[in-house]
Design an enzyme around this catalytic site. Sequence first.
Site, PDB file in Angstrom:
ATOM      1  N   ASP A  65       0.920  -1.324   0.187  1.00 64.61           N
ATOM      2  CA  ASP A  65      -0.001   0.069   0.136  1.00 64.61           C
ATOM      3  C   ASP A  65       0.792   1.075   0.166  1.00 64.61           C
ATOM      4  OD1 ASP A  65      -2.209  -1.469  -0.030  1.00 64.61           O
ATOM      5  OD2 ASP A  65      -2.931  -0.938   2.056  1.00 64.61           O
ATOM      6  N   GLU A 107      -4.040  -1.472  -8.702  1.00 62.01           N
ATOM      7  CA  GLU A 107      -2.700  -0.898  -8.851  1.00 62.01           C
ATOM      8  C   GLU A 107      -2.509  -0.379 -10.340  1.00 62.01           C
ATOM      9  OE1 GLU A 107      -2.571  -3.971 -10.933  1.00 62.01           O
ATOM     10  OE2 GLU A 107      -0.419  -4.086 -10.935  1.00 62.01           O
TER      11      GLU A 107
HETATM   12  P1  GH3 Z   1       1.658  -7.657 -14.167  1.00 63.10           P
HETATM   13  O1  GH3 Z   1       3.417  -7.269 -14.116  1.00 63.10           O
HETATM   14  O2  GH3 Z   1       1.429  -8.405 -14.995  1.00 63.10           O
HETATM   15  O3  GH3 Z   1       0.875  -6.178 -13.882  1.00 63.10           O
HETATM   16  O4  GH3 Z   1       1.875  -8.483 -12.605  1.00 63.10           O
HETATM   17  P2  GH3 Z   1       1.216  -8.104 -11.339  1.00 63.10           P
HETATM   18  O5  GH3 Z   1       1.465  -8.863 -10.432  1.00 63.10           O
HETATM   19  O6  GH3 Z   1       1.112  -6.565 -11.168  1.00 63.10           O
HETATM   20  O7  GH3 Z   1      -0.563  -8.298 -11.851  1.00 63.10           O
HETATM   21  P3  GH3 Z   1      -1.657  -8.783 -11.193  1.00 63.10           P
HETATM   22  O8  GH3 Z   1      -2.884  -8.109 -11.934  1.00 63.10           O
HETATM   23  O9  GH3 Z   1      -1.611 -10.301 -11.482  1.00 63.10           O
HETATM   24  O10 GH3 Z   1      -1.572  -8.424  -9.610  1.00 63.10           O
HETATM   25  C1  GH3 Z   1      -1.897  -7.194  -9.362  1.00 63.10           C
HETATM   26  C2  GH3 Z   1      -1.732  -7.025  -7.827  1.00 63.10           C
HETATM   27  O11 GH3 Z   1      -2.206  -5.852  -7.239  1.00 63.10           O
HETATM   28  C3  GH3 Z   1      -2.589  -8.097  -7.052  1.00 63.10           C
HETATM   29  C4  GH3 Z   1      -2.854  -7.376  -5.816  1.00 63.10           C
HETATM   30  O12 GH3 Z   1      -2.375  -8.142  -4.652  1.00 63.10           O
HETATM   31  C5  GH3 Z   1      -2.281  -5.948  -5.931  1.00 63.10           C
HETATM   32  N1  GH3 Z   1      -3.215  -4.998  -5.388  1.00 63.10           N
HETATM   33  C6  GH3 Z   1      -4.125  -4.594  -6.129  1.00 63.10           C
HETATM   34  N2  GH3 Z   1      -4.813  -3.253  -5.180  1.00 63.10           N
HETATM   35  C7  GH3 Z   1      -4.049  -3.475  -4.293  1.00 63.10           C
HETATM   36  C8  GH3 Z   1      -4.235  -2.622  -3.003  1.00 63.10           C
HETATM   37  O13 GH3 Z   1      -5.008  -1.776  -2.898  1.00 63.10           O
HETATM   38  N3  GH3 Z   1      -3.050  -2.734  -1.933  1.00 63.10           N
HETATM   39  C9  GH3 Z   1      -2.062  -3.669  -2.308  1.00 63.10           C
HETATM   40  N4  GH3 Z   1      -1.163  -3.788  -1.327  1.00 63.10           N
HETATM   41  N5  GH3 Z   1      -1.921  -4.447  -3.306  1.00 63.10           N
HETATM   42  C10 GH3 Z   1      -2.938  -4.299  -4.270  1.00 63.10           C
HETATM   43 MG    MG Z   2      -3.329  -4.907 -12.698  1.00 65.78          MG
HETATM   44 MG    MG Z   3       0.252  -5.117 -12.216  1.00 64.02          MG
END
Ligand code: GH3
Ligand code: MG
Ligand code: MG
Length: 374
Positions: free
Chosen positions: A249, A275
């Site tokens: 975060d 993200e």
């Molecule tokens: P890529 O390079 O393909 O984008 O890989 P990635 O791992 O970033 O992609 P993926 O969409 O599989 O994962 C996104 C991650 O973002 C999964 C989740 O744990 C994290 N995420 C999403 N929202 C939040 C948030 O509000 N806080 C945190 N800490 N993590 C988040």
């Molecule tokens: Mg993503």
């Molecule tokens: Mg990503």
Amino acid sequence: MVGVAAPTASRGALTKMTASTDEHVRTLAFAEIALGQIKALRQPAYPRNYEVWYAYATGYNPSLNQTINETLTRNGTLSTSDIDQIYETYLSPARLTARLDNVGGQIVDEIEQVMSMIDAAVGSATHYHESLAHATQSLGAAKDRDGLRSIVESLVLATRSMEENNSRLEQSLKASRQEISQLQVNLEAVRNESLIDPLTSLANRKYFDQSLDKCIAQSISASEPMALILTDIDHFKAFNDTFGHLTGDQVLRLVALAVKQNVKGQDLASRFGGEEFAVILPATTLRAALTVAEHVRCAVMTKELMKRSTGEHLGRVTVSIGVAAFKKGETAQSLIERADNCLYAAKRAGRNRVICETDPEVASVASPSAAKVA
Ligand code: GH3
Ligand code: MG
Ligand code: MG
């Protein structure tokens, strides 16, 4: 190419496949922290208590965390009434509506006061006008000095009373003006609250959607170009898995800051999803938007991350970026999809790069219709 699975599936399709597992892991981590707090403080595990501690674990609401931390420092624990108050202040769904109703009610009161001041001013002016008319009539009939004196005296009295009324009115209007300025500030604060993402302080998805529609309408009516930038953190799941979601975060906040610091003027930086960040760039060509995107990419890449509490070095994160310029006749959805396709191409091409539709990497990506079949 129809029906080929992984290599041709759209980024959206791939994301959906892993999204539910990610969400499971992420939210479970928050749930565990929440239950841990309830156990440590030996509190009843009522849904309301759990909700407060869950919100605390996510860190999405900095004011809530600050209040809890201060209460814990002061009293060493949180009483049921502390929890109730924190819930009412920061989480109750009725809160925003109640505050809106409150500000709305105050505005109505203030308008009523100003209206009655206007009525009083009109009444006082009419009365003065009548006094003048009466004096004019009496002047013709006045026979001696005493008669004249009494007319002049009544005129002086009427004028004095008019002056007093005017000065009272001026005071009341001044007070109302101050009151209305304060209400404007309050109204703006309530409005912002519903449009701002609490974690990053950027515009939220609702604000983004509204702004994109407006910007497209403006672009069409002014025959100006406009562009959209979509940014996604690379391998962020792995980052979360390694360093924990709370640290994740903090990194989201840092990336949001990098996005914000590299856009200016009318550009709107927003949190598009978990993200992912989006920037709407009014009156901007594709070329100029690519430059902005490149600045964002470099700003993120060059930040050395460090955990403040422990001094632990966390390395760096990178972002992939898709950029698209608005095409006359298309919808907001289609503009988003084209930028998203470019973002997907940037991921496929190795991440940490900025891609637009004229780049060769985009041609090798499956069309959205093929992806839907897959
Ligand atoms: P890529 O390079 O393909 O984008 O890989 P990635 O791992 O970033 O992609 P993926 O969409 O599989 O994962 C996104 C991650 O973002 C999964 C989740 O744990 C994290 N995420 C999403 N929202 C939040 C948030 O509000 N806080 C945190 N800490 N993590 C988040
Ligand atoms: Mg993503
Ligand atoms: Mg990503």
